[in-house]
Design a protein around this motif. Structure first.
Motif, PDB file in Angstrom:
ATOM      1  N   VAL A 196      16.571   0.969  37.249  1.00 26.40           N
ATOM      2  CA  VAL A 196      16.303  -0.470  37.344  1.00 26.40           C
ATOM      3  C   VAL A 196      17.598  -1.230  37.096  1.00 26.40           C
ATOM      4  O   VAL A 196      18.295  -0.963  36.109  1.00 26.40           O
ATOM      5  CB  VAL A 196      15.237  -0.906  36.318  1.00 26.40           C
ATOM      6  CG1 VAL A 196      14.969  -2.420  36.443  1.00 26.40           C
ATOM      7  CG2 VAL A 196      13.951  -0.123  36.511  1.00 26.40           C
ATOM      8  N   GLN A 197      17.938  -2.130  38.029  1.00 29.73           N
ATOM      9  CA  GLN A 197      19.142  -2.952  37.862  1.00 29.73           C
ATOM     10  C   GLN A 197      18.766  -4.417  38.079  1.00 29.73           C
ATOM     11  O   GLN A 197      17.896  -4.736  38.908  1.00 29.73           O
ATOM     12  CB  GLN A 197      20.219  -2.543  38.883  1.00 29.73           C
ATOM     13  CG  GLN A 197      20.798  -1.156  38.689  1.00 29.73           C
ATOM     14  CD  GLN A 197      21.850  -1.088  37.574  1.00 29.73           C
ATOM     15  OE1 GLN A 197      22.093  -2.070  36.888  1.00 29.73           O
ATOM     16  NE2 GLN A 197      22.461   0.073  37.434  1.00 29.73           N
ATOM     17  N   ASN A 198      19.459  -5.272  37.344  1.00 31.65           N
ATOM     18  CA  ASN A 198      19.249  -6.709  37.526  1.00 31.65           C
ATOM     19  C   ASN A 198      19.855  -7.148  38.863  1.00 31.65           C
ATOM     20  O   ASN A 198      20.860  -6.577  39.305  1.00 31.65           O
ATOM     21  CB  ASN A 198      19.908  -7.439  36.358  1.00 31.65           C
ATOM     22  CG  ASN A 198      19.879  -8.936  36.527  1.00 31.65           C
ATOM     23  OD1 ASN A 198      20.843  -9.514  37.030  1.00 31.65           O
ATOM     24  ND2 ASN A 198      18.772  -9.557  36.144  1.00 31.65           N
ATOM     25  N   VAL A 199      19.224  -8.138  39.485  1.00 27.43           N
ATOM     26  CA  VAL A 199      19.731  -8.587  40.792  1.00 27.43           C
ATOM     27  C   VAL A 199      21.160  -9.142  40.667  1.00 27.43           C
ATOM     28  O   VAL A 199      22.006  -8.927  41.550  1.00 27.43           O
ATOM     29  CB  VAL A 199      18.808  -9.660  41.419  1.00 27.43           C
ATOM     30  CG1 VAL A 199      17.501  -9.024  41.883  1.00 27.43           C
ATOM     31  CG2 VAL A 199      18.530 -10.819  40.452  1.00 27.43           C
ATOM     32  N   GLY A 200      21.453  -9.821  39.557  1.00 30.68           N
ATOM     33  CA  GLY A 200      22.804 -10.350  39.350  1.00 30.68           C
ATOM     34  C   GLY A 200      23.810  -9.209  39.186  1.00 30.68           C
ATOM     35  O   GLY A 200      24.948  -9.285  39.661  1.00 30.68           O
ATOM     36  N   THR A 201      23.376  -8.152  38.567  1.00 29.76           N
ATOM     37  CA  THR A 201      24.256  -6.985  38.393  1.00 29.76           C
ATOM     38  C   THR A 201      24.551  -6.347  39.752  1.00 29.76           C
ATOM     39  O   THR A 201      25.685  -5.915  40.025  1.00 29.76           O
ATOM     40  CB  THR A 201      23.584  -5.954  37.459  1.00 29.76           C
ATOM     41  OG1 THR A 201      23.195  -6.608  36.252  1.00 29.76           O
ATOM     42  CG2 THR A 201      24.520  -4.816  37.139  1.00 29.76           C
TER      43      THR A 201
END
Ligand code: SF4
Ligand code: SF4
Length: 746
Positions: free
Chosen positions: A266-271
């Motif tokens: 899982v990754q943040n969209v900003g990341t």
């Protein structure tokens, strides 16, 4: 249509998202100082690679990763490093920490970037390293180094990549703004991460349905791609990593495990956008979108802020009214924390700066006692028992806290939000987690210290044992040397010290006195034999004396030898219990008998004795010659003397006349011997050399005949002395031949 699963618990607080979405993404001027903490991420702090006074460019590395679990820090604008020192950090503790402080020059001069538009031409591992060096860390709030998540272990095959666009926390709209404004970058970020993870089966971007514009933008950007844009009902905290996984996949991450263990990243969209920009454009992470919101501000919006910009500078750029604000919060109202000063900087995880008014977000009322209503348990999205955790946290019962899965708590604050007693439950949980982590660190330190101590004790004991062994060895060697020295001294003292010698003699005498009668008799017999030998020798010397002076001395010696012989004979006679077959006793008897013999009888007895002694001496000589002994010469001399004496005795016997004998004292053997010696000496003195040689030849012939006779007898008897006798006979023959030769040449 993506299937959506429900999660337990959750709440629906006022969203308060529209305030910041009315204005477009904004930008602000650079501050006077950029304060860049070395630890803007989870893990080890970065290590400075610049010094105070250095001029830096925008995007230049100023601190490299301090380990694998770390991230680099870059200059967020060009300028000069004016300090590397502790500054207040954006952290609930309010502590200060090491920061690199840059005074921007206003030029914002970039480093030369290394874009990589065709990243698929490179190996994922190289791209992950590029992301690591670009300083990318989770921008959703946790700050987990992105490169770590993008490099799962070999035993963690990833089948699903989820981009988290949920942003469930009230007030915060940074990701919403990003997805609305830069949907293509989000989709490209998803494609990049899918490539890095080996193209998982499923790539899905999860967004709450309160962001329809973002969903629409992403769906348009992802048109024609397999990337799913999944909208689902709004409920706090759907954006929690484990909660989002359940919502989008129906799978649950077991307690104590991470998503990669069940094949999910899982990754943040900003990341994802930051990683894509780092790879494709070569841009390090120097800025982020932050929501600046709250009724204490004139302007509420999302703004792209350079990292290191002080919060106060951001607030000032948005018309902050300090008198109106109840407090300043970093993050949202649920999971954020209040800061004491606006000097703290915006960092990689700063997704929101909230400056609410008193009415908007009043201070929480004083906490009351727990009424055991159970509302906290119903609200918990992690299916925990917040009430029990609270009690155990207050009691500092770490074992119970861990047993009740305290570390599964995502600190969402849902329990505290619903608590009618206004108990700040999350504060207790954070404090308890901190205590347990510290206790674990202390325990590890104590264990290491104990191991070091035990190792040190063992090492000291081993060294002591080795020293003791060496000491024992040295003591043993010293004792041996001492004993050797004492023995040497003792031997030397006995040999040279007359007193020691006397003592030894006395001891020997004492030992002798303690001898048995048989031993005493044997000793006397040896003394008798010696005395007889000395007497015979003295008599022989007397017989060979050529002057009166020599004869006088020899007579004295004969007298002394006779006295000694008499003394020994007397002692032997007095010895007790002499066995009848005792040779000593027999010798004594022979000596006694000799004293009563007539001169003629004595002469016969002497001849018999000499013959016997000569025979024995010749046997010894033969034995010595066979053995090549060093005593051959001495034995040969003794044999020659005995043989000469025997010859003389035989000659005397042959020339013996009763008249001559009668004229001598019948019982004075010494006088008779003296007389015979005188006569012989006179005769020899009158003989010429030729006569002497002739006499020797005659004597040798007699001896040779006898020797050959003995040899014949020995050979006939099979005697062991045959060889010795043969050798002796040969020698006699040689000697005779030599003497004969000398006689012929005389
Ligand atoms: S919600 Fe508050 S009062 Fe109710 S059980 Fe939980 S901690 Fe106690
Ligand atoms: S803060 Fe923790 S205990 Fe409370 S609701 Fe959230 S996950 Fe549950």
């Amino acid at each position: 249509m993506t299937q959506i699963w429900n999660i337990p618990g959750g709440i629906h607080p006022p969203e308060n998202k529209q305030q910041s979405l009315r204005a477009p993404l904004g930008h602000i001027d650079l501050p006077a100082e950029l304060v860049l903490p070395l630890n803007q991420h989870l893990g080890a702090p970065a290590e400075p690679v610049v010094a105070v006074g250095d001029n830096v460019k925008t995007g230049q590395v100023i601190a490299q990763p301090g380990g694998q679990f770390s991230a680099a820090v870059h200059a967020s604008s060009s300028g000069r490093v004016i300090a590397i020192e502790d500054r207040p950090l954006p952290h609930p503790s309010g502590f200060a920490g090491p920061c690199i402080v840059i005074a921007p020059d206003g030029l914002d001069t970039w480093i030369n970037l290394e874009p990589c538009p065709d990243y698929r031409a490179q190996e994922p591992v190289e791209l992950v390293q590029k992301i690591r060096l670009a300083g990318i860390a989770g921008m959703g709030g946790a700050g987990f180094p992105t490169a770590i998540k993008l490099a799962p272990k070999a035993n963690q095959p990833i089948d699903t990549l989820i981009l988290n666009g949920t942003e469930c926390e009230p007030y915060i709209t940074a990701d919403d703004r990003l997805m609305r404004d830069r949907p293509e970058q989000v989709i490209e970020g998803a494609r990049l991460m899918a490539y890095l993870l080996g193209e998982p089966d499923r790539v899905v971007i999860g967004i709450e349905d309160n962001k329809p514009e973002a969903i629409a933008a992403l769906r348009a950007a992802a048109e024609g791609s397999p990337i799913e844009i999944a909208g689902f009902p709004t409920k706090y905290p759907s954006g929690g990593e484990k909660q989002l996984i359940t919502i989008l996949t129906g799978r649950e991450v077991p307690a104590g495990k991470i998503p990669a263990d069940i094949g999910i990243v899982v990754q943040n969209v900003g990341t994802a956008v930051a990683a894509w920009r780092a790879v494709v454009r070569g841009e390090p992470l120097i800025s982020r979108i932050t929501t600046v919101v709250g009724e204490a501000l004139d302007v509420q919006r999302n703004v792209e802020v350079r990292l290191g910009t002080p919060v106060a500078h951001v607030l000032a750029a948005h018309g902050f009214q300090a008198a109106k604000a109840s407090r300043i919060v970093l993050g949202g109202p649920m999971m954020g924390y209040a800061i004491e000063t606006g000097d703290v900087p915006v960092v990689k995880t700063t997704n929101c700066i909230l400056a609410p008014s008193q009415q908007e977000l009043p201070a929480p009322p004083p906490a009351q006692a727990c009424i055991r209503c159970g509302m906290c348990s119903e609200a918990c999205p992690a299916s925990l028992l917040p009430q029990q955790l609270y009690w155990y946290a207050r009691a500092q019962d770490h074992e119970k806290l861990e047993a009740y899965n305290l570390f599964d708590c995502i600190e969402c604050g849902a329990c505290a939000y619903v608590c009618p007693s206004s108990i700040p439950l999350v504060h207790y949980y954070r404090a308890a987690k901190g205590d347990i982590r510290q206790a674990q660190v202390d325990k590890e330190k104590a264990d290491r210290s104990r191991e070091r101590f035990a190792f040190r004790q063992e090492r000291i004991a081993r060294q002591e044992a080795e020293k003791e062994a060496k000491r024992a060895e040295r003591a043993k060697a010293a004792a041996a040397a001492k004993a050797k020295m004492a023995e040497k001294k003792s031997n030397a003292g006995t040999a040279s010290d007359p007193v020691a010698t006397a003592i030894a003699k006395a001891k020997a005498q004492q030992a002798s006195a303690q001898q048995s009668p048989v031993e005493q008799r044997a000793k006397l017999e040896r003394q008798l034999s010696a005395a007889q030998g000395r007497l015979a020798l003295a008599q022989e010397k007397l017989s060979q004396a050529e002057t009166e002076e020599q004869a006088e001395k020899c007579r004295a010696a004969v007298k002394t030898a006779e006295i000694k012989l008499t003394d020994v004979q007397q002692k032997l006679a007095n010895a007790k219990d002499a066995p009848k077959d005792d040779p000593v006793a027999a010798a004594i008897e022979r000596a006694k008998a000799k004293l009563t013999m007539s001169p003629l009888e004595k002469l016969n007895a002497t001849i018999a004795t000499l013959s016997e002694r000569l025979q024995k001496a010749e046997a010894k000589l033969a034995q010595a010659q066979t053995e090549q002994s060093a005593h051959v010469e001495a034995l040969q001399l003794g044999v020659d003397k005995l043989r000469a004496k025997l010859n003389e005795a035989q000659e005397e016997l042959a020339s013996h006349s009763p008249t001559t004998a009668d004229e001598r004292a019948p019982d004075d053997a010494a006088s008779a011997a003296i007389e015979r010696a005188k006569a012989k000496a006179a005769a020899r003195a009158a003989m010429s050399d030729t006569d002497k040689l002739r006499e020797q030849v005659s004597s040798l012939e007699v001896r040779l005949d006898k020797a050959r006779q003995k040899l014949a007898d020995a050979e006939a008897e099979g005697s062991p002395h045959v060889d010795a006798l043969r050798t002796a006979a040969d020698k006699l023959a040689n000697k005779l031949a030599d003497t004969q030769s000398r006689l012929e040449n005389a």
